[in-house]
Enzyme design. Sequence first.
Site, short mmCIF file in Angstrom:
data_model
loop_
_atom_site.label_atom_id
_atom_site.label_comp_id
_atom_site.label_asym_id
_atom_site.label_seq_id
_atom_site.Cartn_x
_atom_site.Cartn_y
_atom_site.Cartn_z
N TYR A 114 11.99 2.21 -2.56
CA TYR A 114 11.43 1.69 -3.82
C TYR A 114 11.50 2.79 -4.88
CZ TYR A 114 7.97 -1.11 -6.54
OH TYR A 114 7.32 -1.87 -7.48
N CYS A 115 12.12 2.48 -6.02
CA CYS A 115 12.18 3.38 -7.17
C CYS A 115 12.78 4.73 -6.77
CB CYS A 115 10.78 3.53 -7.78
SG CYS A 115 10.75 4.37 -9.38
N VAL A 116 12.07 5.83 -7.01
CA VAL A 116 12.63 7.15 -6.74
C VAL A 116 12.89 7.36 -5.25
CG1 VAL A 116 10.34 8.23 -6.60
CG2 VAL A 116 12.31 9.63 -7.14
#
Length: 616
Positions: free
Chosen positions: A349-351
């Site tokens: 998720y994301c970074v």
Amino acid sequence: MADESRPTDPFAGFFDMQGEAMRELWGQFAPQGAPVAKDWGEIAGWTDTAQKMQAMWLEFMGEKARAAQAAPAMMDPTQFMLMSQGWAKAAQDGMAMQARLAEEGMKLWQGVLGGAMAGGESAPDLPRKDRRFSDPAWRSHPAFALLHQTYLMLAEYFVSAAQAIEGVDPEKKEQLTFATKVALEAMSPDNFLATNPVVLQRTIETRGANLVKGLQHLINDLRRGQLTHTDADAFRLGENIATTPGKVVHEGPLYQLIQYSPTTETVAETPLVIFPPWINRFYILDLTPKKSFIKWAVDQGLTVFVTSWKSADASMKDVVWDDYIRAEIEAIDVIRDRLGVKAVHTIGYCVAGTTLAAALAILARRKEADKVASATFFTAQVDFEKAGELKHFIDEGQLEMIGNLSKEGFLDGRYMAATFNMLRGRDLIWNYVVNNYLLGEDYPAFDLLHWNGDVTNLPAKWHGDYLRDLYRGNKLVVPDAMEADGTPIDLTRIETPIYIQAGREDHIAPAESVWRMTRHVRGDTTFVLAGSGHIAGVVNHPDAGKYQYWTGDSAAPSLEKFVEGATEHPGSWWPHWRKWLEARGGKQVSATGKRKPGGKGDKVIEDAPGRYVKTR
């Protein structure tokens, strides 16, 4: 003789003048039928209100003065937020009024005041609509109607002027436009007591009690250095949020690995590990049971693991991106060994998704790609050319400022929270200034906002390198331009089956930026565009019946072409992902032995959600 023990404060006389000034202003502009204070001497409560506010403020100023004497001054996150917006003023100073603006302004005055002079009970038909001014009080008196309509007209002009500047680098023009919008949102008349008729009316009705309560909210936020969005006492980890049953089965210096207890008699043989971003707490995926992705995945017959990242402190001053990549690979190996399986499904998720892509490339280079059966990416970027509004915060001056705020080797998470709030200042800053500071309203009990304010600290070295190498340098998509753990990173080596989810309204990881991952990997790729943004587009339980998602040609040459040929589906994309995962193969096995964490002979560390998510 002045009391030298009390701090000098320019606000000291301010509160004494507010009651009379507000009474006179409200007397002139109050909507018909609104309560009006006609005789100051009749309202003894106003004096008490002013004295309370002055005493509260002086007490707070005394605290600040004593703290400044006890420790060196350091910029707090609220000051950081103001400094980051301050450079926007220069964008407006150079904008001269044009004849078109003057002409439109004259028409506006004639329309609003002419309608008022004509009489009639109905409010004038105003040319510009904005939900900040939806209360009838903004239209019922021509002064307030003219005020907010003029503001909206000028705001349009300043933004269009910034966008029309010629001879400026496109990136700088985007920064200028963003800065202009930030400054204009801050100057909106609804943000100030004297120019907000709704606040004026509330103040008269409560005899200023709303201002006393609002000032206490403001002081509390200044003390903690962070804007409050929700009732801090409404949620407790492990009691009414992050409640999915499970155990911490492994622990390292960067993360705890949580395994959740099965709810089905059989489970898919290949387990799932979720890597949430360490910029936030993992329980965004495990809020209440009705919203929890983790609980839903467990109920779907998956053996689910998640990494709960440690909030950085001074002991993590040397942590870099390599350490997070190693941590994800280690977690994959721990799960494989624990359950005796060849491979795992992964979510980043994301970074943490950006990091997962790097980890997959490294595993491919090491000929260990078969450890991962599939990879799913929630709003994750690998190509940062179109990374959106966050790129406005990474020029050299701002990076230097961030470095100065990280002297102990970590960045206080409140600074990141202030940055993300600024990206949506109207909703996440000024809305709360009006409701909580001016109207004095109670904070709502909202689990998502509670999570949003539960900040985590970031290792300074990792954060600086990430901004420079990825956001500014865009090195990750250049084969072998970066390396981690001694291995060059080449995304084109990735052949793992991939599922990519993007949010149509995502302002943190824009859909166009997320889409670009499809162009940098070799494997079978499925792209899905979900309704809403970075959080609500991901956390969308099927039972809620909200939003929609689009499927289409993941090999399309651009996101625009994908959208043109895409099919819209109502509701959550989660079931679509589950079918995709099921099609990746794997048999069913009994949910026994170490599939049930903490059973007989299984040594575990503690109950979920664990200690790391609770550290501050």
